[in-house]
Design a protein around this motif. Structure first.
Motif, PDB file in Angstrom:
ATOM      1  N   ASP A  10       7.799 -18.167  -0.928  1.00 23.46           N
ATOM      2  CA  ASP A  10       7.456 -17.928   0.471  1.00 23.46           C
ATOM      3  C   ASP A  10       6.104 -17.222   0.474  1.00 23.46           C
ATOM      4  O   ASP A  10       6.022 -16.012   0.271  1.00 23.46           O
ATOM      5  CB  ASP A  10       8.536 -17.071   1.130  1.00 23.46           C
ATOM      6  CG  ASP A  10       8.118 -16.527   2.490  1.00 23.46           C
ATOM      7  OD1 ASP A  10       7.169 -17.066   3.083  1.00 23.46           O
ATOM      8  OD2 ASP A  10       8.757 -15.546   2.941  1.00 23.46           O
ATOM      9  N   ALA A  11       5.041 -17.968   0.696  1.00 25.69           N
ATOM     10  CA  ALA A  11       3.696 -17.405   0.574  1.00 25.69           C
ATOM     11  C   ALA A  11       3.343 -16.461   1.716  1.00 25.69           C
ATOM     12  O   ALA A  11       2.421 -15.650   1.591  1.00 25.69           O
ATOM     13  CB  ALA A  11       2.658 -18.523   0.508  1.00 25.69           C
ATOM     14  N   ASP A  15       3.715  -7.675   3.118  1.00 25.23           N
ATOM     15  CA  ASP A  15       2.616  -7.042   3.848  1.00 25.23           C
ATOM     16  C   ASP A  15       1.293  -7.756   3.648  1.00 25.23           C
ATOM     17  O   ASP A  15       0.380  -7.628   4.469  1.00 25.23           O
ATOM     18  CB  ASP A  15       2.466  -5.587   3.397  1.00 25.23           C
ATOM     19  CG  ASP A  15       3.698  -4.749   3.687  1.00 25.23           C
ATOM     20  OD1 ASP A  15       4.461  -5.126   4.598  1.00 25.23           O
ATOM     21  OD2 ASP A  15       3.906  -3.723   3.006  1.00 25.23           O
ATOM     22  N   HIS A  16       1.164  -8.516   2.550  1.00 32.22           N
ATOM     23  CA  HIS A  16      -0.132  -9.090   2.187  1.00 32.22           C
ATOM     24  C   HIS A  16      -0.149 -10.615   2.144  1.00 32.22           C
ATOM     25  O   HIS A  16      -1.224 -11.213   2.053  1.00 32.22           O
ATOM     26  CB  HIS A  16      -0.581  -8.534   0.832  1.00 32.22           C
ATOM     27  CG  HIS A  16      -0.514  -7.040   0.755  1.00 32.22           C
ATOM     28  ND1 HIS A  16      -1.341  -6.227   1.485  1.00 32.22           N
ATOM     29  CD2 HIS A  16       0.309  -6.215   0.039  1.00 32.22           C
ATOM     30  CE1 HIS A  16      -1.046  -4.959   1.221  1.00 32.22           C
ATOM     31  NE2 HIS A  16      -0.048  -4.928   0.356  1.00 32.22           N
ATOM     32  N   GLY A  17       1.002 -11.260   2.186  1.00 29.43           N
ATOM     33  CA  GLY A  17       1.065 -12.710   2.250  1.00 29.43           C
ATOM     34  C   GLY A  17       0.424 -13.424   1.080  1.00 29.43           C
ATOM     35  O   GLY A  17       0.524 -12.986  -0.077  1.00 29.43           O
ATOM     36  N   PRO A  18      -0.290 -14.517   1.343  1.00 34.88           N
ATOM     37  CA  PRO A  18      -0.848 -15.350   0.273  1.00 34.88           C
ATOM     38  C   PRO A  18      -1.814 -14.611  -0.655  1.00 34.88           C
ATOM     39  O   PRO A  18      -1.947 -14.995  -1.827  1.00 34.88           O
ATOM     40  CB  PRO A  18      -1.578 -16.465   1.030  1.00 34.88           C
ATOM     41  CG  PRO A  18      -0.951 -16.496   2.376  1.00 34.88           C
ATOM     42  CD  PRO A  18      -0.540 -15.088   2.680  1.00 34.88           C
ATOM     43  N   VAL A  20      -1.492 -11.960  -2.108  1.00 36.33           N
ATOM     44  CA  VAL A  20      -0.739 -11.395  -3.226  1.00 36.33           C
ATOM     45  C   VAL A  20       0.127 -12.459  -3.896  1.00 36.33           C
ATOM     46  O   VAL A  20       0.226 -12.522  -5.121  1.00 36.33           O
ATOM     47  CB  VAL A  20       0.132 -10.216  -2.738  1.00 36.33           C
ATOM     48  CG1 VAL A  20       1.306  -9.969  -3.678  1.00 36.33           C
ATOM     49  CG2 VAL A  20      -0.703  -8.948  -2.618  1.00 36.33           C
ATOM     50  N   VAL A  21       0.756 -13.300  -3.099  1.00 34.97           N
ATOM     51  CA  VAL A  21       1.703 -14.285  -3.636  1.00 34.97           C
ATOM     52  C   VAL A  21       1.022 -15.261  -4.591  1.00 34.97           C
ATOM     53  O   VAL A  21       1.521 -15.516  -5.697  1.00 34.97           O
ATOM     54  CB  VAL A  21       2.385 -15.048  -2.481  1.00 34.97           C
ATOM     55  CG1 VAL A  21       3.201 -16.226  -3.021  1.00 34.97           C
ATOM     56  CG2 VAL A  21       3.275 -14.112  -1.679  1.00 34.97           C
ATOM     57  N   ILE A  22      -0.122 -15.802  -4.209  1.00 39.15           N
ATOM     58  CA  ILE A  22      -0.775 -16.816  -5.052  1.00 39.15           C
ATOM     59  C   ILE A  22      -1.356 -16.212  -6.333  1.00 39.15           C
ATOM     60  O   ILE A  22      -1.111 -16.742  -7.425  1.00 39.15           O
ATOM     61  CB  ILE A  22      -1.820 -17.586  -4.225  1.00 39.15           C
ATOM     62  CG1 ILE A  22      -1.072 -18.455  -3.200  1.00 39.15           C
ATOM     63  CG2 ILE A  22      -2.703 -18.444  -5.119  1.00 39.15           C
ATOM     64  CD1 ILE A  22      -1.962 -19.189  -2.228  1.00 39.15           C
ATOM     65  N   PRO A  23      -2.078 -15.092  -6.285  1.00 38.91           N
ATOM     66  CA  PRO A  23      -2.484 -14.460  -7.558  1.00 38.91           C
ATOM     67  C   PRO A  23      -1.291 -14.031  -8.407  1.00 38.91           C
ATOM     68  O   PRO A  23      -1.344 -14.092  -9.641  1.00 38.91           O
ATOM     69  CB  PRO A  23      -3.311 -13.256  -7.107  1.00 38.91           C
ATOM     70  CG  PRO A  23      -3.803 -13.611  -5.752  1.00 38.91           C
ATOM     71  CD  PRO A  23      -2.704 -14.413  -5.138  1.00 38.91           C
ATOM     72  N   GLY A  24      -0.202 -13.597  -7.758  1.00 42.06           N
ATOM     73  CA  GLY A  24       0.999 -13.232  -8.506  1.00 42.06           C
ATOM     74  C   GLY A  24       1.589 -14.425  -9.233  1.00 42.06           C
ATOM     75  O   GLY A  24       2.031 -14.319 -10.383  1.00 42.06           O
ATOM     76  N   ALA A  25       1.611 -15.576  -8.573  1.00 36.34           N
ATOM     77  CA  ALA A  25       2.090 -16.798  -9.224  1.00 36.34           C
ATOM     78  C   ALA A  25       1.204 -17.178 -10.399  1.00 36.34           C
ATOM     79  O   ALA A  25       1.692 -17.633 -11.447  1.00 36.34           O
ATOM     80  CB  ALA A  25       2.149 -17.935  -8.206  1.00 36.34           C
ATOM     81  N   ALA A  26      -0.111 -16.983 -10.236  1.00 37.66           N
ATOM     82  CA  ALA A  26      -1.041 -17.287 -11.334  1.00 37.66           C
ATOM     83  C   ALA A  26      -0.779 -16.388 -12.536  1.00 37.66           C
ATOM     84  O   ALA A  26      -0.835 -16.845 -13.690  1.00 37.66           O
ATOM     85  CB  ALA A  26      -2.484 -17.129 -10.847  1.00 37.66           C
TER      86      ALA A  26
END
Length: 356
Positions: A10-11, A15-18, A20-26
Motif C-alpha cells: 500500500d504505497a 505519514d509519508h506515503g510513496p 518512504v514505501v518505494i525506497p523501503g521496497a528498494a
C-alpha cells in the motif's frame, strides 16, 4: 520454498506515503533479491519515484488506485469510502486473489484491520485476529500479542493467541518450542480476571507440543524477556506498547539533556560514545518495525505510520520471512491439533480497535 516471494504494498499508507514505501521496497530488494512487488497507489505520486529505482521497477507491477485512506479515518468510514478503490484495499485484494503472498501497509491501523477481516476473513478455527509486535528486551526480543486488534478476550481467544504467537516465534527466533506467558496482575494462580485464570488452566493442563507454557508474567517481565511470547488482550496490550514507546522517548530526552548539561558531561559522552551508539542501535524502533496480523486467512504486516525507509523495509522483510517460513500453515496445523472441531463463523464487522 524456492519460488519468488510476491509482496503487495500500500504505497499511500502512513505519514509519508510513496516517498518512504518505494525506497523501503528498494532496500528490501537489495537484501531479499528473490522478492517481487505489486505496488498500489496514485500513479502521479508513485511512478516518478519508481523511475528513480530501476532495479525495483524491473520486478514491480504497478496498479493505480484512486483513493488513499487517511490516518484519521474511522474503520467504518474507510470501508465505505475505500473498499475496492483504495490502495489499502487493493493491496489486500492482491493477497486474496493469490497474486501476492503478503500485504504490507503503514496506513491507519483500525482501517487496515477492518479491511483485512472483510477482505481476507479469519481462519476457520479463529474467532478474532490479533496484532503481534516484536518487543526489544534485555534478553533479546519477545513477541507480544494482542497489541490492539480487538478489545477484550475470553479464555479460548487467549489460548488462540498463545498458539498463534508461538508459531510466529518459531519463525522469528528459530526455536522449536517457545515459552509463553499470560500477562497478569501477579504471578500467583489466584490473581487476575477469570478469563486469564481459565486460559492459564487450559495452557497448563493441555499438551501443547509447539509451545511451553511458563505461567503468568507481569508487566515488568516483558522488558526482562522472561518468555518468548507474552499473551494479553488488545486493550492492555496497546496500552503497554504505547507506554513502552513513550518511556523510551522520555529516557532518550533525559539522556540528551544530561549529556549536554556540563562540560564534564560532554567529555564523558565522548568517552562513552561507543556504548551510547550500541544502546541507540538496540533501542532503534526501526529494527523491530512491523506488526503481524495473526489469525487471518492471509499474511498482513502493519508498519509504523511514521517509519522512514529503513523502518518500512524492516516491516517488509518481516512479511517476507513469514511467507518464506510458511506462517499460515504452522498456525493452521497447531490450531487443528488443539481445536479440530472448532469452526466459528467468520465475523466481518469492523473490529473495536484502539487508536494508533
Amino acid at each position: 520454498m524456492t519460488q519468488k516471494v510476491r509482496i503487495s504494498l500500500d504505497a499511500m499508507g502512513g505519514d509519508h506515503g510513496p516517498s518512504v514505501v518505494i525506497p523501503g521496497a528498494a532496500l528490501t530488494l537489495q537484501r531479499r533479491p528473490d522478492a517481487e512487488f505489486i505496488i498500489h497507489g496514485k500513479a502521479e505520486d508513485c511512478l516518478p519515484l519508481l523511475e528513480q529505482h530501476p532495479v525495483l521497477k524491473a520486478v514491480t507491477t504497478f496498479q493505480h488506485a484512486d483513493i488513499a485512506i487517511r490516518m484519521d479515518d474511522k474503520p467504518s468510514q474507510a470501508l465505505r469510502q475505500g473498499r475496492y478503490k483504495s490502495s489499502m484495499w487493493r493491496a489486500l485484494e492482491s493477497v486474496k486473489k493469490g497474486e501476492a503472498d503478503v500485504a504490507v501497509s503503514a496506513g491507519n491501523t483500525g482501517a487496515l484491520m477492518a479491511m483485512s477481516k472483510f477482505c481476507l476473513r479469519t481462519m476457520a478455527q479463529v474467532d478474532r485476529p490479533a496484532i503481534a509486535a516484536i518487543w526489544p528486551t534485555i534478553r533479546g526480543e519477545t513477541i507480544v500479542l494482542d497489541v490492539g486488534a480487538t478489545i477484550g478476550a475470553d479464555a479460548r481467544h487467549l489460548v488462540d493467541l498463545a498458539i498463534m504467537g508461538s508459531a510466529m516465534a518459531e519463525i522469528v527466533f528459530g526455536i522449536d518450542k517457545p515459552t509463553v506467558g499470560l500477562l497478569n496482575v501477579g504471578v500467583e494462580e489466584i490473581k487476575g480476571v477469570e478469563e486469564v485464570k481459565s486460559a492459564g488452566r487450559i495452557l497448563k493442563e493441555a499438551s501443547f507440543p509447539h509451545l511451553s507454557y511458563a505461567g503468568f508474567v507481569e508487566g515488568d517481565d516483558i522488558g526482562k524477556g522472561a518468555v518468548d511470547v507474552v499473551v494479553t488482550e488488545g486493550f492492555a496490550g496497546n496500552i503497554a506498547l504505547k507506554t513502552a514507546e513513550g518511556t523510551a522517548k522520555q529516557m532518550a530526552t533525559y539522556l540528551r539533556s544530561a549529556m549536554s548539561r556540563t562540560l564534564m558531561a560532554k567529555i564523558g559522552y565522548i568517552f562513552a560514545k561507543g556504548a551510547f551508539a550500541a544502546l541507540r542501535e538496540k533501542m532503534d524502533p526501526r529494527r523491530a518495525n512491523g506488526g503481524v496480523f495473526l489469525g487471518l486467512d492471509g499474511i498482513v504486516i502493519k508498519s509504523h505510520g511514521g517509519a522512514d525507509a529503513t523502518g518500512f523495509a524492516a516491516a517488509v522483510e518481516l512479511g517476507y520471512d513469514m511467507v518464506k517460513h510458511d506462517l499460515l500453515s504452522k498456525i493452521r496445523d497447531s490450531l487443528e491439533v488443539h481445536f479440530p472441531s472448532a469452526a466459528p463463523e467468520t465475523a466481518v464487522a469492523a473490529p473495536e480497535t484502539p487508536s494508533s
